[in-house]
Design a protein around this motif. Structure first.
Motif, PDB file in Angstrom:
ATOM      1  N   PRO A  61      27.574  70.830 -35.555  1.00 24.16           N
ATOM      2  CA  PRO A  61      27.368  72.261 -35.800  1.00 24.16           C
ATOM      3  C   PRO A  61      28.483  72.902 -36.614  1.00 24.16           C
ATOM      4  O   PRO A  61      28.259  73.913 -37.287  1.00 24.16           O
ATOM      5  CB  PRO A  61      27.288  72.847 -34.386  1.00 24.16           C
ATOM      6  N   LYS A  62      29.673  72.314 -36.595  1.00 25.54           N
ATOM      7  CA  LYS A  62      30.774  72.885 -37.374  1.00 25.54           C
ATOM      8  C   LYS A  62      30.471  72.856 -38.873  1.00 25.54           C
ATOM      9  O   LYS A  62      31.006  73.677 -39.632  1.00 25.54           O
ATOM     10  CB  LYS A  62      32.074  72.132 -37.091  1.00 25.54           C
ATOM     11  N   ILE A  64      27.710  73.777 -40.256  1.00 20.85           N
ATOM     12  CA  ILE A  64      27.056  75.062 -40.548  1.00 20.85           C
ATOM     13  C   ILE A  64      28.055  76.209 -40.415  1.00 20.85           C
ATOM     14  O   ILE A  64      28.060  77.135 -41.236  1.00 20.85           O
ATOM     15  CB  ILE A  64      25.861  75.271 -39.594  1.00 20.85           C
ATOM     16  N   ILE A  65      28.902  76.135 -39.410  1.00 26.68           N
ATOM     17  CA  ILE A  65      29.924  77.169 -39.197  1.00 26.68           C
ATOM     18  C   ILE A  65      30.843  77.269 -40.417  1.00 26.68           C
ATOM     19  O   ILE A  65      31.199  78.374 -40.861  1.00 26.68           O
ATOM     20  CB  ILE A  65      30.722  76.864 -37.921  1.00 26.68           C
ATOM     21  N   ASP A  66      31.229  76.127 -40.964  1.00 25.21           N
ATOM     22  CA  ASP A  66      32.111  76.120 -42.137  1.00 25.21           C
ATOM     23  C   ASP A  66      31.371  76.453 -43.429  1.00 25.21           C
ATOM     24  O   ASP A  66      31.953  76.999 -44.367  1.00 25.21           O
ATOM     25  CB  ASP A  66      32.775  74.745 -42.280  1.00 25.21           C
ATOM     26  N   LEU A  68      28.657  78.548 -44.055  1.00 25.86           N
ATOM     27  CA  LEU A  68      28.137  79.892 -44.350  1.00 25.86           C
ATOM     28  C   LEU A  68      29.160  80.818 -45.011  1.00 25.86           C
ATOM     29  O   LEU A  68      28.811  81.516 -45.971  1.00 25.86           O
ATOM     30  CB  LEU A  68      27.552  80.502 -43.084  1.00 25.86           C
ATOM     31  N   PHE A  92      21.097  79.625 -33.052  1.00 23.28           N
ATOM     32  CA  PHE A  92      22.421  79.292 -33.593  1.00 23.28           C
ATOM     33  C   PHE A  92      22.481  79.590 -35.089  1.00 23.28           C
ATOM     34  O   PHE A  92      23.415  80.249 -35.565  1.00 23.28           O
ATOM     35  CB  PHE A  92      22.728  77.818 -33.325  1.00 23.28           C
ATOM     36  N   PHE A  93      21.501  79.106 -35.847  1.00 21.37           N
ATOM     37  CA  PHE A  93      21.507  79.309 -37.297  1.00 21.37           C
ATOM     38  C   PHE A  93      21.464  80.796 -37.644  1.00 21.37           C
ATOM     39  O   PHE A  93      22.191  81.260 -38.534  1.00 21.37           O
ATOM     40  CB  PHE A  93      20.324  78.582 -37.937  1.00 21.37           C
ATOM     41  N   GLU A  96      24.876  82.551 -36.775  1.00 25.91           N
ATOM     42  CA  GLU A  96      25.936  82.214 -37.731  1.00 25.91           C
ATOM     43  C   GLU A  96      25.687  82.895 -39.075  1.00 25.91           C
ATOM     44  O   GLU A  96      26.613  83.378 -39.721  1.00 25.91           O
ATOM     45  CB  GLU A  96      26.026  80.698 -37.908  1.00 25.91           C
ATOM     46  N   THR A  97      24.441  82.946 -39.507  1.00 24.77           N
ATOM     47  CA  THR A  97      24.111  83.593 -40.780  1.00 24.77           C
ATOM     48  C   THR A  97      24.441  85.078 -40.725  1.00 24.77           C
ATOM     49  O   THR A  97      24.973  85.657 -41.691  1.00 24.77           O
ATOM     50  CB  THR A  97      22.621  83.387 -41.107  1.00 24.77           C
ATOM     51  N   LYS A  99      26.745  86.584 -39.333  1.00 24.68           N
ATOM     52  CA  LYS A  99      28.177  86.886 -39.429  1.00 24.68           C
ATOM     53  C   LYS A  99      28.575  87.258 -40.848  1.00 24.68           C
ATOM     54  O   LYS A  99      29.583  87.934 -41.057  1.00 24.68           O
ATOM     55  CB  LYS A  99      28.995  85.684 -38.953  1.00 24.68           C
ATOM     56  N   TYR A 100      27.787  86.820 -41.832  1.00 24.43           N
ATOM     57  CA  TYR A 100      28.165  87.012 -43.234  1.00 24.43           C
ATOM     58  C   TYR A 100      27.089  87.684 -44.080  1.00 24.43           C
ATOM     59  O   TYR A 100      27.396  88.256 -45.129  1.00 24.43           O
ATOM     60  CB  TYR A 100      28.511  85.646 -43.865  1.00 24.43           C
TER      61      TYR A 100
END
Length: 240
Positions: A61-62, A64-66, A68, A92-93, A96-97, A99-100
């Protein structure tokens, strides 16, 4: 040095960092990352087939975290992001999306038939999600039709696939036509079997892509070159 209209066999995170350093910014992102669900095909008779193996990065999962924040940095203002994901990790997706980016829709892609699985105790899954998000506000092209958030495109048949998560070219072309014009630059961080590159090439758009898996990269590059040379005898339906 990252150059347009090329796909690179390497880590997308490193590649996008290099693009940012070069100030090589994009007009649209279309990408199909690992779904983080450990998927591998159970339909192949030969269990040593590559389709029976999990996608590289599917347990990370990191990634995707890194990814985006890098996508946000490499995109121009007022541009769209389309990211495929499965139902298992949609929360989760999407989180995370958000956030930005501003998530505008979660599009349902109806594939026309369901996947295999525990069909004795689970309904077959005939859809996937596409997170459509904006950096700023990405308007649709004014001369294109409007669609709702359920899209029907038949999945690519197994005998036409060169990637186990292959996407239909027509689906990717719809996205490209909705948001870009000839000469715009499209990024796909996970090129798979090069559908985004093929669709972009056919529609007169520029592209940059990355694919970390050497075998998929080789197959995808052969497919793209065949399209460019108009020598392919196969009707590939699309790619991841």
């Amino acid at each position: 040095m990252i150059e347009i209209n090329n796909v690179y066999n390497g880590d997308c995170l490193d590649g996008i960092r290099e693009m940012i350093k070069q100030k090589l910014f994009v007009d649209c992102v279309i990408t199909d990352p690992p779904y983080l669900n450990g998927y591998k095909s159970s339909r192949r008779i030969n269990k040593s087939d590559k389709f029976c193996m999990a996608i590289q990065g599917d347990d990370n999962p990191k990634l995707i975290i890194d990814l985006l924040p890098l996508l946000h940095s490499v995109m121009k203002d007022n541009t769209p992001l389309y990211m495929f994901c499965g139902s298992e990790k949609i929360d989760f997706f999407k989180a995370e999306t958000e956030k930005y980016f501003t998530v505008k829709n979660v599009i349902v892609w109806d594939k026309g038939n369901h996947t295999a699985g525990d069909l004795e105790a689970q309904y077959g899954k005939r859809y996937e999600f596409i997170i459509y998000a904006n950096k700023g506000r990405a308007k649709f092209n004014s001369n294109k039709p409007r669609y709702d958030d359920i899209w029907y495109f038949p999945r690519v048949a197994g005998d036409k696939q060169i990637h186990q998560n292959q996407k239909p070219t027509d689906l990717i072309s719809r996205i490209i036509n909705q948001h870009t014009k000839r000469g715009d630059l499209i990024l796909d961080a996970f090129m798979g079997s090069f559908t985004t590159a093929v669709a972009a090439y056919k529609l007169g758009r520029n592209f940059i892509g990355f694919e970390i898996d050497g075998e998929y990269y080789k197959s995808g590059l052969e497919r793209l070159n065949a399209v460019k040379n108009q020598t392919s005898i196969f009707d590939y339906g699309g790619a991841a």
